[in-house]
Design a protein around this motif. Sequence first.
Motif, short mmCIF file in Angstrom:
data_model
loop_
_atom_site.label_atom_id
_atom_site.label_comp_id
_atom_site.label_asym_id
_atom_site.label_seq_id
_atom_site.Cartn_x
_atom_site.Cartn_y
_atom_site.Cartn_z
N THR A 185 53.36 46.08 47.46
CA THR A 185 52.16 46.64 48.08
C THR A 185 50.98 46.56 47.13
OG1 THR A 185 53.52 48.11 49.40
CG2 THR A 185 51.21 48.69 49.17
N LYS A 186 51.21 46.81 45.85
CA LYS A 186 50.14 46.74 44.86
C LYS A 186 49.58 45.32 44.77
CE LYS A 186 49.19 48.65 40.32
NZ LYS A 186 49.78 49.32 39.16
N ASN A 187 50.46 44.35 44.76
CA ASN A 187 50.01 42.95 44.71
C ASN A 187 49.29 42.57 46.00
OD1 ASN A 187 50.97 42.49 42.14
ND2 ASN A 187 52.94 41.71 42.84
N GLN A 188 49.78 43.05 47.13
CA GLN A 188 49.13 42.78 48.40
C GLN A 188 47.71 43.36 48.40
OE1 GLN A 188 52.10 44.59 50.89
NE2 GLN A 188 52.87 42.59 51.59
N SER A 189 47.58 44.56 47.87
CA SER A 189 46.26 45.21 47.82
C SER A 189 45.31 44.42 46.94
CB SER A 189 46.39 46.64 47.27
OG SER A 189 47.18 47.42 48.13
N ARG A 190 45.78 43.99 45.79
CA ARG A 190 44.93 43.18 44.88
C ARG A 190 44.51 41.88 45.55
NH1 ARG A 190 48.49 44.26 39.48
NH2 ARG A 190 47.57 46.28 38.98
N ARG A 191 45.44 41.26 46.23
CA ARG A 191 45.13 40.00 46.91
C ARG A 191 44.08 40.22 48.00
NH1 ARG A 191 49.14 36.93 50.84
NH2 ARG A 191 47.82 35.17 51.36
N LEU A 192 44.23 41.29 48.77
CA LEU A 192 43.27 41.61 49.82
C LEU A 192 41.88 41.88 49.25
CD1 LEU A 192 42.65 42.13 52.79
CD2 LEU A 192 43.44 44.48 52.46
N VAL A 193 41.82 42.63 48.15
CA VAL A 193 40.53 42.90 47.51
C VAL A 193 39.87 41.60 47.08
CG1 VAL A 193 39.44 43.95 45.48
CG2 VAL A 193 41.07 45.28 46.85
N ARG A 194 40.64 40.70 46.50
CA ARG A 194 40.09 39.39 46.09
C ARG A 194 39.59 38.62 47.31
NH1 ARG A 194 44.55 39.23 42.68
NH2 ARG A 194 45.67 37.89 44.12
N GLN A 195 40.36 38.62 48.40
CA GLN A 195 39.97 37.89 49.61
C GLN A 195 38.68 38.44 50.20
OE1 GLN A 195 43.48 38.32 52.04
NE2 GLN A 195 44.35 36.39 51.32
N LEU A 196 38.44 39.73 50.02
CA LEU A 196 37.23 40.37 50.56
C LEU A 196 36.03 40.25 49.62
CD1 LEU A 196 38.85 43.54 52.13
CD2 LEU A 196 37.95 41.54 53.32
N GLY A 197 36.21 39.57 48.49
CA GLY A 197 35.09 39.34 47.59
C GLY A 197 35.06 40.20 46.36
N GLY A 198 36.05 41.05 46.19
CA GLY A 198 36.12 41.90 45.01
C GLY A 198 35.70 43.32 45.31
N SER A 199 36.03 44.19 44.37
CA SER A 199 35.78 45.61 44.59
C SER A 199 34.28 45.94 44.67
CB SER A 199 36.46 46.45 43.51
OG SER A 199 35.97 46.10 42.23
N ALA A 200 33.44 45.22 43.93
CA ALA A 200 32.00 45.50 43.97
C ALA A 200 31.43 45.18 45.35
CB ALA A 200 31.27 44.69 42.90
N VAL A 201 31.87 44.11 45.95
CA VAL A 201 31.40 43.73 47.30
C VAL A 201 31.87 44.77 48.32
CG1 VAL A 201 31.65 42.01 49.14
CG2 VAL A 201 31.27 41.27 46.78
N ILE A 202 33.10 45.19 48.21
CA ILE A 202 33.62 46.21 49.12
C ILE A 202 32.85 47.51 48.96
CG2 ILE A 202 35.64 47.64 49.66
CD1 ILE A 202 37.37 45.19 48.76
N HIS A 203 32.58 47.89 47.72
CA HIS A 203 31.83 49.13 47.46
C HIS A 203 30.43 49.06 48.05
CE1 HIS A 203 30.84 52.83 45.42
NE2 HIS A 203 29.76 52.25 44.91
N ARG A 204 29.73 47.95 47.86
CA ARG A 204 28.38 47.81 48.44
C ARG A 204 28.41 47.88 49.96
NH1 ARG A 204 27.86 43.94 44.35
NH2 ARG A 204 28.27 42.25 45.81
N GLY A 205 29.43 47.28 50.56
CA GLY A 205 29.57 47.33 52.01
C GLY A 205 29.78 48.74 52.51
N LEU A 206 30.60 49.50 51.82
CA LEU A 206 30.85 50.89 52.20
C LEU A 206 29.60 51.75 52.03
CD1 LEU A 206 34.42 51.38 50.70
CD2 LEU A 206 33.81 51.29 53.13
N GLN A 207 28.84 51.50 50.97
CA GLN A 207 27.58 52.23 50.76
C GLN A 207 26.59 51.92 51.88
OE1 GLN A 207 26.72 50.97 46.69
NE2 GLN A 207 26.95 53.10 46.05
N ALA A 208 26.48 50.66 52.25
CA ALA A 208 25.55 50.27 53.33
C ALA A 208 25.98 50.91 54.65
CB ALA A 208 25.51 48.74 53.45
N TYR A 209 27.28 50.90 54.92
CA TYR A 209 27.78 51.53 56.15
C TYR A 209 27.47 53.03 56.15
CZ TYR A 209 30.95 53.27 59.71
OH TYR A 209 31.48 53.92 60.80
N SER A 210 27.66 53.67 55.02
CA SER A 210 27.37 55.10 54.91
C SER A 210 25.89 55.39 55.19
CB SER A 210 27.75 55.60 53.51
OG SER A 210 27.48 56.97 53.38
#
Length: 95
Positions: A3-28
């Motif tokens: 599960t940990k490896n799957q999570s890391r792979r998914l984060v990479r596929q989504l552009g990395g944690s910084a991209v995900i964080h910016r997206g969540l901030q914009a949604y908020s």
Amino acid sequence: MTTKNQSRRLVRQLGGSAVIHRGLQAYSRRVSLMESLSVKLTKQHPNKWVAVSDSEVVAVGSSMHYVLRLLAKKGIPAKESVVVFLATKPRSMIL
């Protein structure tokens, strides 16, 4: 794969944690805007579907499908907006 490896792979596929964080901030920010405008918008557009993007109302219609089509026509990805139904008589739900 763990599960940990799957999570890391998914984060990479989504552009990395910084991209995900910016997206969540914009949604908020979009959700906060919708919440701050909800009373006014419900008076202006009772029982309609409304889409808000980064700083404004970008679509209004009688169905979610119609509002999503308007967004597409305007070149606004649905994931970059918040779409809600502005009910004048909200339904009670027992959970």
